[in-house]
Write a protein that holds these residues in place. Structure first.
Motif, PDB file in Angstrom:
ATOM      1  N   ASP A  49      50.098  67.265  12.887  1.00 52.98           N
ATOM      2  CA  ASP A  49      50.976  66.804  11.815  1.00 52.98           C
ATOM      3  C   ASP A  49      51.175  65.290  11.920  1.00 52.98           C
ATOM      4  O   ASP A  49      51.175  64.587  10.904  1.00 52.98           O
ATOM      5  CB  ASP A  49      52.309  67.538  11.877  1.00 52.98           C
ATOM      6  N   ALA A  50      51.331  64.779  13.135  1.00 52.33           N
ATOM      7  CA  ALA A  50      51.463  63.332  13.331  1.00 52.33           C
ATOM      8  C   ALA A  50      50.178  62.610  12.922  1.00 52.33           C
ATOM      9  O   ALA A  50      50.226  61.541  12.297  1.00 52.33           O
ATOM     10  CB  ALA A  50      51.817  63.024  14.787  1.00 52.33           C
ATOM     11  N   ILE A  51      49.036  63.194  13.232  1.00 50.41           N
ATOM     12  CA  ILE A  51      47.749  62.613  12.831  1.00 50.41           C
ATOM     13  C   ILE A  51      47.674  62.525  11.309  1.00 50.41           C
ATOM     14  O   ILE A  51      47.218  61.521  10.754  1.00 50.41           O
ATOM     15  CB  ILE A  51      46.579  63.432  13.416  1.00 50.41           C
ATOM     16  N   LEU A  52      48.139  63.558  10.628  1.00 47.76           N
ATOM     17  CA  LEU A  52      48.103  63.560   9.163  1.00 47.76           C
ATOM     18  C   LEU A  52      48.972  62.462   8.554  1.00 47.76           C
ATOM     19  O   LEU A  52      48.758  62.076   7.404  1.00 47.76           O
ATOM     20  CB  LEU A  52      48.524  64.927   8.621  1.00 47.76           C
ATOM     21  N   SER A  53      49.925  61.952   9.324  1.00 48.43           N
ATOM     22  CA  SER A  53      50.801  60.880   8.833  1.00 48.43           C
ATOM     23  C   SER A  53      50.178  59.496   8.991  1.00 48.43           C
ATOM     24  O   SER A  53      50.689  58.527   8.445  1.00 48.43           O
ATOM     25  CB  SER A  53      52.144  60.921   9.574  1.00 48.43           C
ATOM     26  N   GLU A  54      49.097  59.412   9.735  1.00 48.58           N
ATOM     27  CA  GLU A  54      48.429  58.125   9.955  1.00 48.58           C
ATOM     28  C   GLU A  54      47.559  57.765   8.752  1.00 48.58           C
ATOM     29  O   GLU A  54      47.114  58.634   8.009  1.00 48.58           O
ATOM     30  CB  GLU A  54      47.562  58.191  11.219  1.00 48.58           C
ATOM     31  N   ASN A  55      47.300  56.467   8.599  1.00 47.53           N
ATOM     32  CA  ASN A  55      46.439  56.073   7.477  1.00 47.53           C
ATOM     33  C   ASN A  55      44.971  56.301   7.828  1.00 47.53           C
ATOM     34  O   ASN A  55      44.585  56.313   8.998  1.00 47.53           O
ATOM     35  CB  ASN A  55      46.729  54.641   7.010  1.00 47.53           C
ATOM     36  N   ASP A  56      44.174  56.492   6.794  1.00 46.47           N
ATOM     37  CA  ASP A  56      42.771  56.862   6.978  1.00 46.47           C
ATOM     38  C   ASP A  56      41.958  55.796   7.699  1.00 46.47           C
ATOM     39  O   ASP A  56      41.054  56.116   8.461  1.00 46.47           O
ATOM     40  CB  ASP A  56      42.125  57.181   5.629  1.00 46.47           C
ATOM     41  N   GLN A  57      42.256  54.527   7.461  1.00 44.99           N
ATOM     42  CA  GLN A  57      41.491  53.464   8.115  1.00 44.99           C
ATOM     43  C   GLN A  57      41.687  53.513   9.635  1.00 44.99           C
ATOM     44  O   GLN A  57      40.723  53.361  10.390  1.00 44.99           O
ATOM     45  CB  GLN A  57      41.889  52.085   7.566  1.00 44.99           C
ATOM     46  N   ASP A  58      42.926  53.725  10.069  1.00 44.77           N
ATOM     47  CA  ASP A  58      43.168  53.841  11.511  1.00 44.77           C
ATOM     48  C   ASP A  58      42.505  55.088  12.069  1.00 44.77           C
ATOM     49  O   ASP A  58      41.864  55.042  13.125  1.00 44.77           O
ATOM     50  CB  ASP A  58      44.667  53.882  11.808  1.00 44.77           C
ATOM     51  N   LEU A  59      42.646  56.212  11.363  1.00 49.68           N
ATOM     52  CA  LEU A  59      42.027  57.457  11.829  1.00 49.68           C
ATOM     53  C   LEU A  59      40.522  57.310  11.988  1.00 49.68           C
ATOM     54  O   LEU A  59      39.948  57.732  12.990  1.00 49.68           O
ATOM     55  CB  LEU A  59      42.329  58.608  10.867  1.00 49.68           C
ATOM     56  N   GLN A  66      36.080  52.914  17.512  1.00 53.07           N
ATOM     57  CA  GLN A  66      36.137  51.478  17.280  1.00 53.07           C
ATOM     58  C   GLN A  66      37.437  50.860  17.789  1.00 53.07           C
ATOM     59  O   GLN A  66      37.508  49.646  17.972  1.00 53.07           O
ATOM     60  CB  GLN A  66      35.961  51.179  15.790  1.00 53.07           C
ATOM     61  N   SER A  67      38.446  51.682  17.964  1.00 51.94           N
ATOM     62  CA  SER A  67      39.703  51.235  18.556  1.00 51.94           C
ATOM     63  C   SER A  67      40.346  52.431  19.259  1.00 51.94           C
ATOM     64  O   SER A  67      39.992  53.578  18.993  1.00 51.94           O
ATOM     65  CB  SER A  67      40.648  50.633  17.507  1.00 51.94           C
ATOM     66  N   ALA A  68      41.264  52.124  20.142  1.00 51.56           N
ATOM     67  CA  ALA A  68      41.907  53.177  20.928  1.00 51.56           C
ATOM     68  C   ALA A  68      43.094  53.763  20.156  1.00 51.56           C
ATOM     69  O   ALA A  68      43.931  53.025  19.649  1.00 51.56           O
ATOM     70  CB  ALA A  68      42.388  52.621  22.252  1.00 51.56           C
ATOM     71  N   PRO A  69      43.155  55.082  20.093  1.00 55.59           N
ATOM     72  CA  PRO A  69      44.291  55.722  19.420  1.00 55.59           C
ATOM     73  C   PRO A  69      45.520  55.713  20.318  1.00 55.59           C
ATOM     74  O   PRO A  69      45.409  55.507  21.528  1.00 55.59           O
ATOM     75  CB  PRO A  69      43.798  57.147  19.187  1.00 55.59           C
TER      76      PRO A  69
END
Length: 92
Positions: A49-59, A66-69
């Motif tokens: 659910d928290a992942i779904l709240s993130e923006n697509d570019q970061d995901l 390409q970057s650390a979550p």
């Protein structure tokens, strides 16, 4: 939580997985949700659910490495990325 509430939550999460801001994330999160949402435990459901709240570019950057979550999301994001890679390369 009653059965109906769990079902409603899973449907909401599935719909949000398939209807992202970008088609690429639809094709990563949607199939993962279809295959795994029902079997995730409460901790993983909260993380998803928290992942779904993130923006697509970061995901996308996190899934592509390409970057650390954020550390709290990293283990489930790796499972999602591995699932996506397996789907992408299964016919090669």
């Amino acid at each position: 939580m009653t059965g109906e509430m769990v079902e409603t939550r899973l449907k909401r999460m599935s719909m949000r997985s398939w209807r992202r801001g970008t088609k690429e994330m639809d094709l990563i999160l949607g199939p993962f949700a279809d295959a795994h949402l029902a079997s995730l435990d409460e901790t993983d459901l909260a993380t998803y659910d928290a992942i779904l709240s993130e923006n697509d570019q970061d995901l996308m950057a996190w899934i592509l490495g390409q970057s650390a979550p954020p550390p709290t999301l990293a283990p489930l994001l790796e499972r999602i990325a591995a699932f996506a890679r397996a789907r992408l390369f299964r016919d090669i």
